[in-house]
Design a protein around this motif. Structure first.
Motif, PDB file in Angstrom:
ATOM      1  N   SER A 288       8.014  13.167  -9.705  1.00 38.03           N
ATOM      2  CA  SER A 288       7.744  13.378  -8.279  1.00 38.03           C
ATOM      3  C   SER A 288       7.744  12.035  -7.567  1.00 38.03           C
ATOM      4  N   THR A 289       7.748  12.078  -6.242  1.00 41.09           N
ATOM      5  CA  THR A 289       7.646  10.830  -5.481  1.00 41.09           C
ATOM      6  C   THR A 289       6.359  10.100  -5.832  1.00 41.09           C
ATOM      7  N   ALA A 290       5.248  10.834  -5.896  1.00 37.00           N
ATOM      8  CA  ALA A 290       3.964  10.200  -6.232  1.00 37.00           C
ATOM      9  C   ALA A 290       4.029   9.538  -7.601  1.00 37.00           C
ATOM     10  N   ALA A 291       4.660  10.215  -8.583  1.00 36.40           N
ATOM     11  CA  ALA A 291       4.757   9.641  -9.925  1.00 36.40           C
ATOM     12  C   ALA A 291       5.582   8.363  -9.915  1.00 36.40           C
ATOM     13  N   LEU A 292       6.690   8.351  -9.183  1.00 40.25           N
ATOM     14  CA  LEU A 292       7.549   7.164  -9.150  1.00 40.25           C
ATOM     15  C   LEU A 292       6.857   5.996  -8.453  1.00 40.25           C
ATOM     16  N   VAL A 293       6.103   6.287  -7.395  1.00 37.81           N
ATOM     17  CA  VAL A 293       5.352   5.220  -6.716  1.00 37.81           C
ATOM     18  C   VAL A 293       4.296   4.653  -7.663  1.00 37.81           C
ATOM     19  N   GLN A 294       3.624   5.528  -8.390  1.00 47.38           N
ATOM     20  CA  GLN A 294       2.607   5.072  -9.337  1.00 47.38           C
ATOM     21  C   GLN A 294       3.234   4.260 -10.471  1.00 47.38           C
ATOM     22  N   ILE A 295       4.365   4.713 -10.982  1.00 48.01           N
ATOM     23  CA  ILE A 295       5.049   3.979 -12.050  1.00 48.01           C
ATOM     24  C   ILE A 295       5.441   2.594 -11.564  1.00 48.01           C
ATOM     25  N   ALA A 296       6.032   2.522 -10.384  1.00 51.62           N
ATOM     26  CA  ALA A 296       6.401   1.217  -9.814  1.00 51.62           C
ATOM     27  C   ALA A 296       5.171   0.331  -9.656  1.00 51.62           C
ATOM     28  N   GLY A 297       4.029   0.958  -9.378  1.00 54.55           N
ATOM     29  CA  GLY A 297       2.790   0.213  -9.167  1.00 54.55           C
ATOM     30  C   GLY A 297       2.189  -0.382 -10.419  1.00 54.55           C
ATOM     31  N   ARG A 298       2.783  -0.097 -11.600  1.00 55.92           N
ATOM     32  CA  ARG A 298       2.305  -0.760 -12.821  1.00 55.92           C
ATOM     33  C   ARG A 298       2.702  -2.235 -12.825  1.00 55.92           C
ATOM     34  N   ALA A 299       3.715  -2.618 -12.054  1.00 56.72           N
ATOM     35  CA  ALA A 299       4.202  -4.001 -12.032  1.00 56.72           C
ATOM     36  C   ALA A 299       3.472  -4.807 -10.969  1.00 56.72           C
ATOM     37  N   GLY A 300       3.358  -6.123 -11.218  1.00 57.21           N
ATOM     38  CA  GLY A 300       2.827  -7.037 -10.208  1.00 57.21           C
ATOM     39  C   GLY A 300       1.354  -6.895  -9.927  1.00 57.21           C
ATOM     40  N   ARG A 301       0.576  -6.393 -10.865  1.00 58.68           N
ATOM     41  CA  ARG A 301      -0.830  -6.111 -10.590  1.00 58.68           C
ATOM     42  C   ARG A 301      -1.743  -7.325 -10.753  1.00 58.68           C
ATOM     43  N   SER A 302      -1.295  -8.357 -11.452  1.00 54.07           N
ATOM     44  CA  SER A 302      -2.160  -9.519 -11.674  1.00 54.07           C
ATOM     45  C   SER A 302      -1.816 -10.634 -10.689  1.00 54.07           C
ATOM     46  N   ALA A 303      -2.831 -11.387 -10.313  1.00 49.63           N
ATOM     47  CA  ALA A 303      -2.629 -12.500  -9.383  1.00 49.63           C
ATOM     48  C   ALA A 303      -1.727 -13.569  -9.974  1.00 49.63           C
ATOM     49  N   SER A 304      -1.728 -13.696 -11.301  1.00 48.06           N
ATOM     50  CA  SER A 304      -0.889 -14.696 -11.964  1.00 48.06           C
ATOM     51  C   SER A 304       0.578 -14.292 -12.014  1.00 48.06           C
ATOM     52  N   ASP A 305       0.862 -13.015 -11.770  1.00 44.71           N
ATOM     53  CA  ASP A 305       2.241 -12.522 -11.842  1.00 44.71           C
ATOM     54  C   ASP A 305       2.399 -11.337 -10.881  1.00 44.71           C
ATOM     55  N   PRO A 306       2.414 -11.607  -9.566  1.00 44.14           N
ATOM     56  CA  PRO A 306       2.406 -10.513  -8.597  1.00 44.14           C
ATOM     57  C   PRO A 306       3.776  -9.926  -8.292  1.00 44.14           C
ATOM     58  N   ASP A 307       4.836 -10.437  -8.910  1.00 45.80           N
ATOM     59  CA  ASP A 307       6.196 -10.055  -8.521  1.00 45.80           C
ATOM     60  C   ASP A 307       6.984  -9.436  -9.661  1.00 45.80           C
ATOM     61  N   GLY A 308       6.367  -8.580 -10.445  1.00 46.29           N
ATOM     62  CA  GLY A 308       7.075  -7.953 -11.557  1.00 46.29           C
ATOM     63  C   GLY A 308       8.279  -7.149 -11.097  1.00 46.29           C
ATOM     64  N   ALA A 309       9.277  -7.030 -11.972  1.00 39.28           N
ATOM     65  CA  ALA A 309      10.490  -6.290 -11.648  1.00 39.28           C
ATOM     66  C   ALA A 309      10.283  -4.791 -11.855  1.00 39.28           C
ATOM     67  N   VAL A 310      10.905  -3.991 -10.986  1.00 34.24           N
ATOM     68  CA  VAL A 310      10.888  -2.533 -11.115  1.00 34.24           C
ATOM     69  C   VAL A 310      12.335  -2.052 -11.053  1.00 34.24           C
ATOM     70  N   ARG A 311      12.822  -1.483 -12.138  1.00 37.12           N
ATOM     71  CA  ARG A 311      14.217  -1.025 -12.234  1.00 37.12           C
ATOM     72  C   ARG A 311      14.236   0.456 -12.600  1.00 37.12           C
ATOM     73  N   PHE A 312      14.898   1.252 -11.764  1.00 40.28           N
ATOM     74  CA  PHE A 312      15.082   2.669 -12.043  1.00 40.28           C
ATOM     75  C   PHE A 312      16.541   2.899 -12.433  1.00 40.28           C
ATOM     76  N   TYR A 313      16.770   3.318 -13.675  1.00 42.29           N
ATOM     77  CA  TYR A 313      18.111   3.602 -14.175  1.00 42.29           C
ATOM     78  C   TYR A 313      18.349   5.099 -14.007  1.00 42.29           C
ATOM     79  N   ALA A 314      19.328   5.453 -13.177  1.00 38.76           N
ATOM     80  CA  ALA A 314      19.480   6.857 -12.793  1.00 38.76           C
ATOM     81  C   ALA A 314      20.955   7.236 -12.653  1.00 38.76           C
ATOM     82  N   ASN A 315      21.272   8.483 -13.046  1.00 37.88           N
ATOM     83  CA  ASN A 315      22.634   8.987 -12.873  1.00 37.88           C
ATOM     84  C   ASN A 315      22.980   9.183 -11.407  1.00 37.88           C
ATOM     85  N   GLN A 316      21.960   9.442 -10.584  1.00 39.61           N
ATOM     86  CA  GLN A 316      22.192   9.622  -9.151  1.00 39.61           C
ATOM     87  C   GLN A 316      20.950   9.202  -8.375  1.00 39.61           C
ATOM     88  N   LEU A 317      21.187   8.849  -7.118  1.00 41.41           N
ATOM     89  CA  LEU A 317      20.088   8.452  -6.238  1.00 41.41           C
ATOM     90  C   LEU A 317      19.564   9.703  -5.545  1.00 41.41           C
TER      91      LEU A 317
END
Length: 346
Positions: A288-317
C-alpha cells in the motif's frame, strides 16, 4: 518543533483530549511522549501505549522501562509468557486492548495506519473502550487514514503536525528503477542487473541495507538467487511467522549481518542506523502507499547518516508508488519551509 509537539501532547493529556499526531517517520515520536507520560505517571494515572505490531511493542518496552524504571510495567502480546498483573504502565498490541474496559487514563495508539488496526473497526472500538470516559486518547501515525483526517477536520480530534525528523534533515526520497520480469528471472537464480550493481556497491563501501520482497513465498527463490550471485555473503530472510524473527532482527541491529531480506513485517517499528533500503517488486499489490512510505522511512533515521538511499525496483510505475513519492515530497516541502523560516533574519 519536537519540543513544541511534546508540550502539546502533555497539554492534551492534562486536558483529557483525543489527539492525532501526524509525524513523519523518524521524527522521534516516542521521545516526544516522555514528558506527557511522566506527568501522567507522577499524577498517579494509569497509562497504556499500544501498537498493532508485536515488533513495535518489543522495541518500545525497553525504552519506556529505561525512562520510567521506578514504575511497574506490563508488556502484553499474543504469545507472551506468564500471567498478566496490574501495572501502572502497560505496553501492548492493539488486540490486547480487547481485555480492558474503561481502564486507562491515558492511552497512546502508535502506528494506527498499520495492519491489522487500519483494517479492523473492532480494534478502533476496543481502543475507545479501553480508555476511561474522561481519559485522553492519542493516535500516532506517519500516514493518517481518511477517517483520521476526517475526524480532525470535524474537530473530533485535535491534530498536531510534524513534517521534519528529529535531526532536522529531510526524508530520503524514493528513486524508482524499472525492471523486467524480475520474478521469472529470480526463479532462474538471477536478479535484476541494476539491483546487483547497487548491492555490489553497498558491499564495497560496507554499507548495510534492508531488501524487501512482496511475499513470503518469494523468499526461498530470492535467497537462492542472492546466494548464487553473492556466494561470499550470508543471506538471512525473515517474515512474520518466522520463529527466529526476533533473533534475526537482533543480529541485524548488532551489525552481525550486512543485510537482511524481509517482507513488510519490518516496514515499521524497528530502527537500524546507517542503512539503505531496497524494494524488489515494488509494483506488487501487497504494498500500500502507507507501507511504501514506511519502508522508505527506514532509511536516514540517524543523525550520523540522514541521507540513506531508497531504491524501488519495479516492473511498472504504479499509482501507489507515485502516491508514496508524492507524500514524501509533500512533507519535505513543508519541512523546507520550516527550515527556511527558522533561519530568516529578524
Amino acid at each position: 518543533m519536537q519540543a513544541a509537539c511534546s508540550h502539546r501532547i502533555q497539554a492534551a493529556f492534562e486536558q483529557r483530549q483525543d489527539t492525532l499526531l501526524w509525524a513523519v517517520t523518524g521524527a522521534g515520536k516516542t521521545e516526544m511522549l516522555f514528558p506527557g507520560i511522566a506527568w501522567a505517571l507522577e499524577a498517579g494515572l494509569r497509562v497504556a501505549v499500544a501498537s498493532p505490531r508485536v515488533d513495535v511493542c518489543l522495541e518500545l518496552a525497553p525504552r519506556l522501562q529505561a525512562a520510567f524504571n521506578a514504575v511497574d510495567q506490563a508488556v502484553l502480546y499474543g504469545d507472551m509468557k506468564g500471567a498478566y498483573q496490574y501495572c501502572q504502565l502497560t505496553i501492548c498490541t492493539t488486540h490486547q486492548l480487547l481485555r480492558f474496559y474503561h481502564a486507562f487514563d491515558v492511552l497512546v495508539v502508535d502506528e494506527v495506519d498499520a495492519f491489522p488496526f487500519a483494517s479492523d473497526p473492532g480494534l478502533k472500538y476496543a481502543s475507545e473502550q479501553a480508555k476511561k470516559p474522561n481519559g485522553a486518547l492519542l493516535y500516532l501515525t506517519a500516514t493518517p487514514s481518511d477517517w483520521l483526517q476526517r475526524a480532525a477536520r470535524k474537530g473530533e480530534l485535535v491534530m498536531t503536525y510534524l513534517p521534519i525528523r528529529y535531526h532536522g534533515h529531510l526524508l530520503p526520497e524514493i528513486k524508482v528503477v524499472r525492471t523486467r520480469d524480475w520474478r521469472a528471472k529470480m526463479h532462474q537464480g538471477r536478479l535484476p542487473d541494476r539491483l546487483v550493481r547497487q548491492m555490489r556497491e553497498n558491499f564495497t563501501h560496507r554499507r548495510r541495507f534492508l531488501l524487501f520482497a512482496p511475499h513470503v513465498a518469494d523468499l526461498p527463490a530470492l535467497k537462492r538467487a542472492l546466494e548464487l550471485t553473492f556466494p561470499g555473503e550470508t543471506v538471512v530472510t525473515v517474515h512474520a511467522t518466522d520463529p527466529e524473527r526476533h533473533a534475526k532482527v537482533s543480529r541485524m541491529r548488532s551489525r552481525e549481518l550486512n543485510f537482511l531480506v524481509t517482507t513488510t513485517i519490518l516496514e515499521r517499528g524497528v530502527t537500524f542506523p546507517e542503512i539503505d533500503v531496497f524494494v524488489l517488486g515494488a509494483e506488487d499489490q501487497v504494498f500500500s502507499t502507507a507501507a511504501l512510505v514506511q519502508i522508505a522511512g527506514r532509511a536516514g533515521r540517524s543523525a550520523s547518516d540522514p541521507d540513506g538511499a531508497v531504491r524501488f525496483y519495479a516492473n511498472q510505475l504504479t499509482e501507489v508508488i507515485k502516491t508514496a513519492q508524492q507524500q514524501i515530497k509533500f512533507v519535505n516541502r513543508k519541512a523546507r519551509r520550516i527550515q527556511h523560516d527558522s533561519v530568516r533574519p529578524m
